[in-house]
Write a protein that holds these residues in place. Structure first.
Motif, PDB file in Angstrom:
ATOM      1  N   LYS A 155     -11.708 -36.937  60.096  1.00 15.97           N
ATOM      2  CA  LYS A 155     -11.295 -35.724  59.386  1.00 15.97           C
ATOM      3  C   LYS A 155     -10.470 -36.117  58.166  1.00 15.97           C
ATOM      4  N   VAL A 156     -10.791 -35.533  57.025  1.00 11.23           N
ATOM      5  CA  VAL A 156     -10.094 -35.856  55.784  1.00 11.23           C
ATOM      6  C   VAL A 156      -9.351 -34.625  55.275  1.00 11.23           C
ATOM      7  N   ASN A 157      -8.058 -34.762  55.079  1.00  8.99           N
ATOM      8  CA  ASN A 157      -7.226 -33.714  54.469  1.00  8.99           C
ATOM      9  C   ASN A 157      -6.840 -34.156  53.066  1.00  8.99           C
ATOM     10  N   THR A 158      -7.022 -33.288  52.099  1.00 13.41           N
ATOM     11  CA  THR A 158      -6.708 -33.649  50.718  1.00 13.41           C
ATOM     12  C   THR A 158      -5.696 -32.666  50.115  1.00 13.41           C
ATOM     13  N   GLU A 159      -4.850 -33.198  49.274  1.00 13.38           N
ATOM     14  CA  GLU A 159      -3.912 -32.379  48.503  1.00 13.38           C
ATOM     15  C   GLU A 159      -3.826 -32.943  47.094  1.00 13.38           C
ATOM     16  N   VAL A 160      -4.046 -32.090  46.110  1.00 15.94           N
ATOM     17  CA  VAL A 160      -3.977 -32.488  44.712  1.00 15.94           C
ATOM     18  C   VAL A 160      -2.852 -31.712  44.040  1.00 15.94           C
ATOM     19  N   ARG A 161      -1.985 -32.429  43.384  1.00 18.90           N
ATOM     20  CA  ARG A 161      -0.870 -31.804  42.660  1.00 18.90           C
ATOM     21  C   ARG A 161      -1.008 -32.104  41.176  1.00 18.90           C
ATOM     22  N   ILE A 162      -1.149 -31.057  40.379  1.00 19.95           N
ATOM     23  CA  ILE A 162      -1.233 -31.215  38.931  1.00 19.95           C
ATOM     24  C   ILE A 162       0.180 -31.096  38.365  1.00 19.95           C
ATOM     25  N   ASP A 163       0.672 -32.199  37.831  1.00 17.35           N
ATOM     26  CA  ASP A 163       2.060 -32.249  37.352  1.00 17.35           C
ATOM     27  C   ASP A 163       2.192 -31.777  35.912  1.00 17.35           C
ATOM     28  N   ARG A 164       1.220 -32.121  35.069  1.00 17.70           N
ATOM     29  CA  ARG A 164       1.310 -31.767  33.664  1.00 17.70           C
ATOM     30  C   ARG A 164       0.035 -31.071  33.227  1.00 17.70           C
ATOM     31  N   VAL A 165       0.190 -30.044  32.422  1.00 17.27           N
ATOM     32  CA  VAL A 165      -0.967 -29.291  31.938  1.00 17.27           C
ATOM     33  C   VAL A 165      -1.211 -29.527  30.456  1.00 17.27           C
ATOM     34  N   GLY A 166      -0.363 -30.317  29.809  1.00 20.41           N
ATOM     35  CA  GLY A 166      -0.549 -30.612  28.387  1.00 20.41           C
ATOM     36  C   GLY A 166       0.506 -29.926  27.535  1.00 20.41           C
ATOM     37  N   SER A 167       0.621 -30.402  26.313  1.00 22.81           N
ATOM     38  CA  SER A 167       1.651 -29.874  25.404  1.00 22.81           C
ATOM     39  C   SER A 167       1.155 -28.697  24.592  1.00 22.81           C
ATOM     40  N   ALA A 168      -0.120 -28.386  24.680  1.00 21.89           N
ATOM     41  CA  ALA A 168      -0.664 -27.270  23.915  1.00 21.89           C
ATOM     42  C   ALA A 168      -1.623 -26.489  24.783  1.00 21.89           C
ATOM     43  N   ASP A 169      -1.803 -25.217  24.446  1.00 23.93           N
ATOM     44  CA  ASP A 169      -2.726 -24.383  25.205  1.00 23.93           C
ATOM     45  C   ASP A 169      -3.533 -23.547  24.227  1.00 23.93           C
ATOM     46  N   ARG A 170      -4.765 -23.278  24.619  1.00 27.21           N
ATOM     47  CA  ARG A 170      -5.645 -22.528  23.751  1.00 27.21           C
ATOM     48  C   ARG A 170      -6.354 -21.477  24.590  1.00 27.21           C
ATOM     49  N   ILE A 171      -6.358 -20.234  24.133  1.00 23.55           N
ATOM     50  CA  ILE A 171      -7.039 -19.158  24.825  1.00 23.55           C
ATOM     51  C   ILE A 171      -8.123 -18.602  23.899  1.00 23.55           C
ATOM     52  N   ILE A 172      -9.351 -18.704  24.348  1.00 17.43           N
ATOM     53  CA  ILE A 172     -10.472 -18.192  23.550  1.00 17.43           C
ATOM     54  C   ILE A 172     -10.792 -16.798  24.028  1.00 17.43           C
ATOM     55  N   LYS A 173     -10.717 -15.849  23.148  1.00 16.39           N
ATOM     56  CA  LYS A 173     -11.003 -14.468  23.511  1.00 16.39           C
ATOM     57  C   LYS A 173     -12.502 -14.198  23.347  1.00 16.39           C
ATOM     58  N   GLN A 174     -13.068 -13.606  24.353  1.00 13.81           N
ATOM     59  CA  GLN A 174     -14.485 -13.255  24.302  1.00 13.81           C
ATOM     60  C   GLN A 174     -14.715 -12.108  23.338  1.00 13.81           C
ATOM     61  N   GLU A 175     -15.824 -12.157  22.622  1.00 16.02           N
ATOM     62  CA  GLU A 175     -16.161 -11.055  21.713  1.00 16.02           C
ATOM     63  C   GLU A 175     -16.568  -9.835  22.510  1.00 16.02           C
ATOM     64  N   GLU A 176     -16.065  -8.731  22.093  1.00 21.39           N
ATOM     65  CA  GLU A 176     -16.394  -7.492  22.798  1.00 21.39           C
ATOM     66  C   GLU A 176     -17.755  -6.997  22.382  1.00 21.39           C
TER      67      GLU A 176
END
Length: 392
Positions: free
Chosen positions: A371-392
């Motif tokens: 049996k394998v148990n896994t846990e992933v912890r994301i410590d850093r998400v980056g210094s910049a973020d970008r959100i692309i808005k979908q065209e309506e």
């Protein structure tokens, strides 16, 4: 008279120390070998094989010319000899090379798959490299999917000596999950003595380059190759037993791609049941990582998105480890996961009962529940973020 005898004895005794350099060889007369390849030529009898040994000699004058911006003279020379024993074959090099073969700078030993497929041939060849006092235990070993000699001809433009290039190539183990840490001669000796199944890193020729990745699987009893693991299976193996130090995970989050850079991996194995027909093993894998690349419209600063990303990465690791366990348990039937070693360390009495039937006979390893148990912890998400808005 007595005094003269004492003086004579002292003079004779000091001559012992004056002979300290009786076996000295001038550096100009040494042939410095940095890489060796072993290929199978043919099987002569049931237990006798003819092998080809290729040594890569460094040409100091060639390296000096390259460093000074010159050219024309190569920095290495590959020389091959054939024989039925590595020791005798090694002695043959003195017949065709004016310099004495010198192995104390040997970095890489490349062995072809053909050698590994013959029962006990690999361990017999390794005996020479382990036994010789002039050879270091830190020599790294690679398995060539095709000819080992050809691997010593890998000549990328930025490298003068192929053996040094191969040695540096193995330093990039933390870049990919489908590569394992280098294996040294000393480690192989221990595995052979313990009759423990193991894996060896593989390499193949890609034009003028060599590609390092994947592994071949060796049976501990016969020291014979029984198969290999592909990229996914090699990655799963690394997550289970610590052969991998890092790399990347490509996952899907909300139908968009996300790349997680692995910064740390911790594994823990526990035997939860010790019954012959029902050995149960629990493997816990903890992975720390950072978001290295992100596609899609979601914000990586959103905590809920990060949680979904961690869940996707955990699922991917479980899939990779499941492929590995399926391959080694059902197909290859050899324990390269380290479960037998864990039983020996933590449940010695039980191990003595089942060790003869662990991989052979009743093959308790193949029926073990893992049996394998896994846990992933994301410590850093980056210094910049970008959100692309979908065209309506």
């Amino acid at each position: 008279m007595l005094l003269n005898k004492k003086v004579l004895v002292c003079l004779v005794s000091t001559t012992i120390f004056l002979a300290g350099c009786w076996d000295r060889v001038d550096i100009e007369e040494r042939g410095f070998i940095v890489g060796t390849a072993i290929d199978l030529v043919k099987q002569k009898t049931e237990n006798e094989y003819e092998v080809m040994m290729t040594n890569q000699f460094v040409i100091p004058s060639g390296i000096g010319m390259l460093m000074q911006g010159g050219g024309g003279q190569p920095a290495f020379m590959n020389v091959s000899e054939k024989g039925t024993s590595v020791f005798r074959t090694n002695r043959k090099f003195s017949r065709i090379n004016s310099q004495v073969p010198f192995y104390q700078h040997l970095k890489v030993l490349v062995v072809s798959e053909e050698v590994l497929t013959q029962p006990h041939l690999f361990s017999n060849i390794m005996d020479f490299f382990i036994r010789d006092h002039a050879l270091r235990r830190s020599i790294r070993l690679l398995v060539a999917h095709e000819g080992a000699k050809e691997i010593l001809n890998s000549t990328p433009e930025n490298t003068d000596v192929p053996a040094m290039y191969l040695d540096d190539l193995m330093e990039n183990v933390d870049r990919n999950t489908n590569t394992i840490k280098p294996i040294h001669i000393g480690e192989i000796q221990e595995l052979i003595l313990n009759e423990q199944s193991y894996v060896l890193p593989a390499v193949k020729k890609e034009g003028p380059l060599a590609e390092y990745g994947n592994v071949v699987v060796m049976d501990g009893k016969s020291n014979q190759m029984v198969g290999s693991l592909n990229e996914d299976e090699t990655s799963g193996l690394g997550f289970i037993n610590g052969h991998t130090e890092g790399g990347v995970l490509e996952v899907e989050v909300d139908e968009s791609s996300l790349v997680v850079e692995i910064t740390k991996i911790n594994q823990k194995m526990k035997i939860t049941n010790t019954q012959r027909d029902n050995v149960e093993v629990e493997i816990s894998i903890l992975i720390d990582g950072n978001i290295a690349e992100h596609y899609g419209t979601e914000s990586v600063l959103d905590e809920k998105y990060v949680k979904r990303a961690e869940a996707s990465a955990e699922k991917k690791v479980k899939e990779l480890t499941a492929k590995t366990i399926e391959k080694v348990q059902k197909d290859l039937q050899v324990d390269v996961l380290g479960i037998g070693k864990k039983l020996y360390q933590s449940h010695y009495d039980f191990w003595q009962e089942v060790k003869e039937d662990w991989e052979q006979g009743e093959s308790y390893f193949s029926s073990a529940v893992i049996k394998v148990n896994t846990e992933v912890r994301i410590d850093r998400v980056g210094s910049a973020d970008r959100i692309i808005k979908q065209e309506e």
